[in-house]
Design a protein around this motif. Structure first.
Motif: not given
Length: 438
Positions: A316-318, A410-432
């Motif tokens: 949203x910010x980007x 900035x638009x390219x950064x939005x697309x990258x953030x969307x890809x990272x979110x999808x990657x995290x949703x596929x099961x990449x462990x959240x270590x926090x």
């Protein structure tokens, strides 16, 4: 047994409340007391954060003091050209870029408190070198050499204090408050620069350039005892992740930060020339509006990262930043350009903490200082590259085009953030740790 006592006894046996039972206070939780306790804890968390990022404020205040007056001293007093005057400023960013990863590793291995204190010491050393450089103005090359050394020390100080303060703050209040720590650290950073620049001009005008060095020496020395007294956080003794592994996990988020930072770099570097090319006045007002909106958004909306998640807030910010940059690109008058700068400042404000929260979640707790160091490097890289790349674009297509290309980034950064979110949703462990675990 009296009648009232019998009624109470019968009420307790039957489970029906009696008049007597209703009049006796029952040991239940007091909602107002619970609310007061929660408010007290929230105020304690905020106080811990502010008492930590205060060191960031002092470090960046010393940066701001010399920012507006140093080029003039090198160019006018020492009689060097514009290139060396600009290089004197750039030396700090070079040192920051090189030292960021080391500062992160130092925060992990030796503790953020020691890292911050090292940074404040180097900040004081920078002030001393700057003072000596001012006093040696009769020997221009020696003076310039001392100024270069001062800028290198200040760049290393920026890395240590900026990275160490964030890691220290997270250790003080818990990693569930990571977004708040990063956000308040950003407020301290930009607020200090905004206050330091005009203050430096005032000091230089009334007392001379040497006074800038003297104040830059005394400020960090004054707060060093406070840093020494502040509670240190526990240093994790677990086996540390290899630096290459930490960097590999953080790099995608750093790329997103760099793409989002291009717009800020273009505004900071070219807005004055942009206004001058169109014959508009009050270019400084656009920078002021950008800064005020930036800090205001950090104050008001920082908690949305915890509520909505870093990915959503970053996208949203980007997007908002891209809208502001497009407005600047299409601006036909100074008012429209000011509105575009304000919108861009609104959008860019939460990019660093939103992506930063997700970046540190990808690494173990004992390696988060290194992660912050690597992550922050990408903003330094973006700021370093924006000047020459933006100048090249402006020379061929004009200053409006700079902001068009920044919007694309900035638009390219939005697309990258969307890809990272999808990657995290596929099961990449959240270590926090989640708030419930902490």
């Amino acid at each position: 047994m009296t009648q009232r006592t019998m009624e109470a006894y019968n009420g307790m046996v039957s489970g029906r409340p009696s008049g007597l039972i209703r009049q006796v206070p029952y040991p239940m939780a007091d909602p107002s007391r619970t609310t007061a306790t929660s408010a007290g804890r929230a105020s304690d968390v905020l106080l811990s954060i502010l008492s930590t990022v205060a060191f960031t404020f002092i470090a960046y205040l010393t940066i701001g003091l010399s920012l507006a007056v140093l080029p003039g001293f090198v160019h006018t007093n020492l009689a060097f050209g514009a290139m060396l005057a600009g290089l004197a400023i750039s030396m700090q960013y070079v040192a920051t870029l090189i030292s960021r990863p080391h500062a992160g590793r130092m925060a992990d291995a030796k503790g953020p408190k020691r890292t911050v204190m090292t940074g404040l010491t180097m900040c004081a050393a920078s002030g001393a070198l700057l003072l000596l450089g001012a006093l040696a103005s009769g020997l221009p090359w020696i003076s310039l050499g001392l100024i270069f050394l001062a800028r290198l020390a200040l760049g290393c100080a920026e890395s240590c204090v900026g990275t160490g303060a964030i890691a220290w703050g997270m250790g003080q209040v818990g990693h569930q408050h990571t977004a708040r720590v990063i956000s308040w650290n950003g407020v301290a950073t930009y607020g200090a620069i905004a206050a330091g620049a005009p203050l430096g001009v005032l000091i230089e005008h009334r007392f001379g350039f040497a006074a800038i060095g003297a104040v830059s020496l005394l400020l960090p020395l004054a707060v060093l005892p406070l840093a020494r007294l502040k509670r240190a956080t526990t240093i994790k003794t677990d086996e540390r992740s290899p630096f290459r592994t930490v960097a590999a996990r953080v790099v995608p988020y750093g790329i997103g930060l760099a793409l989002g930072s291009i717009g800020f770099g273009c505004i900071a570097t070219f807005i004055t020339l942009f206004y001058a090319a169109h014959g508009w006045e009050n270019a400084a007002l656009a920078l002021t509006v950008f800064g005020v909106v930036f800090v205001g958004v950090r104050f008001v909306f920082a908690r949305t990262i915890n509520w909505l998640g870093g990915y959503r807030v970053a996208m949203a910010s980007l997007t908002i930043e891209a809208i502001g940059l497009i407005t600047l690109c299409l601006a036909s008058d100074a008012r429209m350009a000011g509105v575009g700068a304000a919108i861009a400042g609104f959008g860019f404000s939460l990019v660093f903490p939103a992506l930063g929260v997700e970046a540190v979640h990808r690494v173990p707790e004992h390696s988060r200082g290194s992660a912050l160091g690597v992550y922050s490097v990408f903003m330094d890289v973006a700021m370093a590259l924006t000047g020459p790349l933006g100048g090249w674009i402006a020379s061929g297509m004009g200053y409006n085009a700079i902001y068009g290309f920044a919007a694309v980034a900035a638009v390219a950064a939005v697309i990258l953030a969307l890809m990272l979110q999808a990657q995290a949703a596929r099961g990449t462990p959240d270590l926090a740790p989640t708030p419930a675990d902490s």
